[in-house]
Design an enzyme around this catalytic site. Sequence first.
Site, PDB file in Angstrom:
ATOM      1  N   CYS A 263       2.826  14.443   5.099  1.00 64.51           N
ATOM      2  CA  CYS A 263       2.899  12.945   4.760  1.00 64.51           C
ATOM      3  C   CYS A 263       1.693  12.108   4.481  1.00 64.51           C
ATOM      4  O   CYS A 263       1.521  11.083   3.938  1.00 64.51           O
ATOM      5  CB  CYS A 263       3.790  12.210   5.535  1.00 64.51           C
ATOM      6  SG  CYS A 263       5.428  12.764   6.005  1.00 64.51           S
TER       7      CYS A 263
ATOM      8  N   HIS B 150       1.596   3.183   7.804  1.00 63.27           N
ATOM      9  CA  HIS B 150       2.381   4.150   7.747  1.00 63.27           C
ATOM     10  C   HIS B 150       3.808   4.073   8.014  1.00 63.27           C
ATOM     11  O   HIS B 150       4.646   4.343   7.396  1.00 63.27           O
ATOM     12  CB  HIS B 150       1.868   5.374   8.546  1.00 63.27           C
ATOM     13  CG  HIS B 150       2.896   6.634   8.101  1.00 63.27           C
ATOM     14  ND1 HIS B 150       2.568   7.208   7.145  1.00 63.27           N
ATOM     15  CD2 HIS B 150       3.418   7.231   8.961  1.00 63.27           C
ATOM     16  CE1 HIS B 150       3.376   8.420   7.131  1.00 63.27           C
ATOM     17  NE2 HIS B 150       3.975   8.467   8.500  1.00 63.27           N
TER      18      HIS B 150
ATOM     19  N   GLU C 149       1.374   4.003  16.001  1.00 59.86           N
ATOM     20  CA  GLU C 149       0.342   3.262  14.999  1.00 59.86           C
ATOM     21  C   GLU C 149       0.015   1.966  15.410  1.00 59.86           C
ATOM     22  O   GLU C 149      -0.904   1.590  15.511  1.00 59.86           O
ATOM     23  CB  GLU C 149       1.086   3.260  13.749  1.00 59.86           C
ATOM     24  CG  GLU C 149       0.113   2.737  12.693  1.00 59.86           C
ATOM     25  CD  GLU C 149       0.772   2.713  11.342  1.00 59.86           C
ATOM     26  OE1 GLU C 149       0.096   2.665  10.317  1.00 59.86           O
ATOM     27  OE2 GLU C 149       2.023   2.888  11.093  1.00 59.86           O
TER      28      GLU C 149
ATOM     29  N   LYS D 153       7.379   0.882   3.127  1.00 53.92           N
ATOM     30  CA  LYS D 153       8.477   1.985   3.422  1.00 53.92           C
ATOM     31  C   LYS D 153       9.787   1.252   3.660  1.00 53.92           C
ATOM     32  O   LYS D 153      10.970   1.856   3.785  1.00 53.92           O
ATOM     33  CB  LYS D 153       8.013   3.097   4.298  1.00 53.92           C
ATOM     34  CG  LYS D 153       7.053   4.205   4.133  1.00 53.92           C
ATOM     35  CD  LYS D 153       7.018   5.051   5.229  1.00 53.92           C
ATOM     36  CE  LYS D 153       5.824   6.182   4.752  1.00 53.92           C
ATOM     37  NZ  LYS D 153       4.528   5.548   5.078  1.00 53.92           N
TER      38      LYS D 153
ATOM     39  N   HIS E 180      10.437   6.779   2.539  1.00 50.99           N
ATOM     40  CA  HIS E 180       9.574   7.570   2.740  1.00 50.99           C
ATOM     41  C   HIS E 180       9.627   8.703   1.917  1.00 50.99           C
ATOM     42  O   HIS E 180      10.412   9.779   1.917  1.00 50.99           O
ATOM     43  CB  HIS E 180       9.525   7.982   4.369  1.00 50.99           C
ATOM     44  CG  HIS E 180       8.401   8.868   4.794  1.00 50.99           C
ATOM     45  ND1 HIS E 180       7.250   9.041   3.887  1.00 50.99           N
ATOM     46  CD2 HIS E 180       8.116   9.527   5.800  1.00 50.99           C
ATOM     47  CE1 HIS E 180       6.247   9.473   4.594  1.00 50.99           C
ATOM     48  NE2 HIS E 180       6.682  10.107   5.752  1.00 50.99           N
TER      49      HIS E 180
ATOM     50  N   PHE F 207       3.526  15.036  10.168  1.00 48.14           N
ATOM     51  CA  PHE F 207       3.633  16.335  10.729  1.00 48.14           C
ATOM     52  C   PHE F 207       2.441  17.319  11.068  1.00 48.14           C
ATOM     53  O   PHE F 207       1.883  17.341   9.920  1.00 48.14           O
ATOM     54  CB  PHE F 207       5.017  17.014  10.086  1.00 48.14           C
ATOM     55  CG  PHE F 207       6.162  16.668  10.701  1.00 48.14           C
ATOM     56  CD1 PHE F 207       6.333  15.087  11.098  1.00 48.14           C
ATOM     57  CD2 PHE F 207       7.294  17.244  10.164  1.00 48.14           C
ATOM     58  CE1 PHE F 207       7.641  14.742  11.466  1.00 48.14           C
ATOM     59  CE2 PHE F 207       8.605  16.749  10.573  1.00 48.14           C
ATOM     60  CZ  PHE F 207       8.747  15.619  11.402  1.00 48.14           C
TER      61      PHE F 207
END
Length: 427
Positions: free
Chosen positions: A175, A315, A326, A347, A352, A411
């Site tokens: 991502c 994010h 975050e 998002k 996403h 990830f």
Amino acid sequence: MTRPDLNAPIFLPSRRRVVVTGLGPVTPIGIGASAFQGAQHRGYSGIRRITRFDASDLPVRIAGEVDADLRRWVDPREARRLDRFAQLALAAAELALEDARLDPVTLDLERTGVVIGSSIGGMETWEAQTRLAFERGLSRLSPFFIPMLMANAATAHVAIRYGLQGPSTVPATACTTGADALGTALRLLQHGEADVVLAGGADALVTPLVVSAFSVMKALSTNNVSPEEASRPFSAGRDGFVLAEGAGVLVLETLEHARARSARIYAELLGFGRATDAYHVANPHPEGRGAAQAMRRALKDAGVAAEAIGYLNAHATSTPAGDRAEVLAIREVFGEHAPKLLISSTKSMTGHSLGASGAVEAIATVQALFSGVVPPTINLREPDPELTLDFVPTTAREHGAQYALSNSFAFGGHDAALLFGAFRERE
């Protein structure tokens, strides 16, 4: 404009300034810069029931799909040899060039690069060809299987379409892919390897296998009843991210090149920072260690103080652990300035799009600086009481920010941050 000496050292004594001159978003809420920006300002959700395949038997039946006839950008005969993610990338690249008012025939082809990443590549092709092989035998595989599958197909086809012979490469950092692509392009331009780079990301992963795989990981929202409200970053009831497809390509140029053609300049790309959690392959560090480091490095790279940042595109995927980590990272980096930041998650509207998300959100960040309007975090009606920053809930807001950050985390523990500034002349 003086052409750099190709025999000179790559790493030059002073870095060239890099500006954004073209925006090419292909998203579930809008195609092209104007439509995308308008949808953000309205707080429009692009999340719907899945139509690309029959998801009726799956626990997750919602996603963000791109509602567009791609034949506008890709000839049907060509499309048969391209996975959907590459088609989305071709559309985004053409939109970005058009938005930049940049005719490819005027480019120095050896000085124009392409960096368009993908988190996985042609997954739709992989699923279809694997099914074909099991049902009808290996001899029935398409001779285009590998060229359609490979993650560098988007970059390759954009370069081929326009004859671009400058440096090209393909990040594949889950991502953070789109953000890493822009950071890579920034370095190519700063250090004299190119004058123009088409940079961004593309993914088309709304497929049966991917939706099912994320479902069994318990990573996706299961709010099938109200799709438009399923992506709800920072909310108390958030229950996972909403998968989406899309592409985002930006035209980045050296300031010298942009000035020589009297280009409209949206913003300046000032800094890029990346780091690694080194914690877990699928979960963020609980205190946002890598995220904080990436933001600090972007600030240092740009030479901008934390207190100067006015807007942060988070994010924030709408997962319980990710949003919390975050926010902790933001508080650590910005300290007393954190409550003064305008922070939003686009998002909440787009879902996403994995490898495309960093580029799509970079476009949103640039548009926020250029327009003076910050997009909202929609669906934020019941905020998580532990996450108490200004997330611009439900409604877009005017602002006077001169500097903005765009965060991307992934990830594998990959973390990246891009720092943009409102363009201004300086010596």
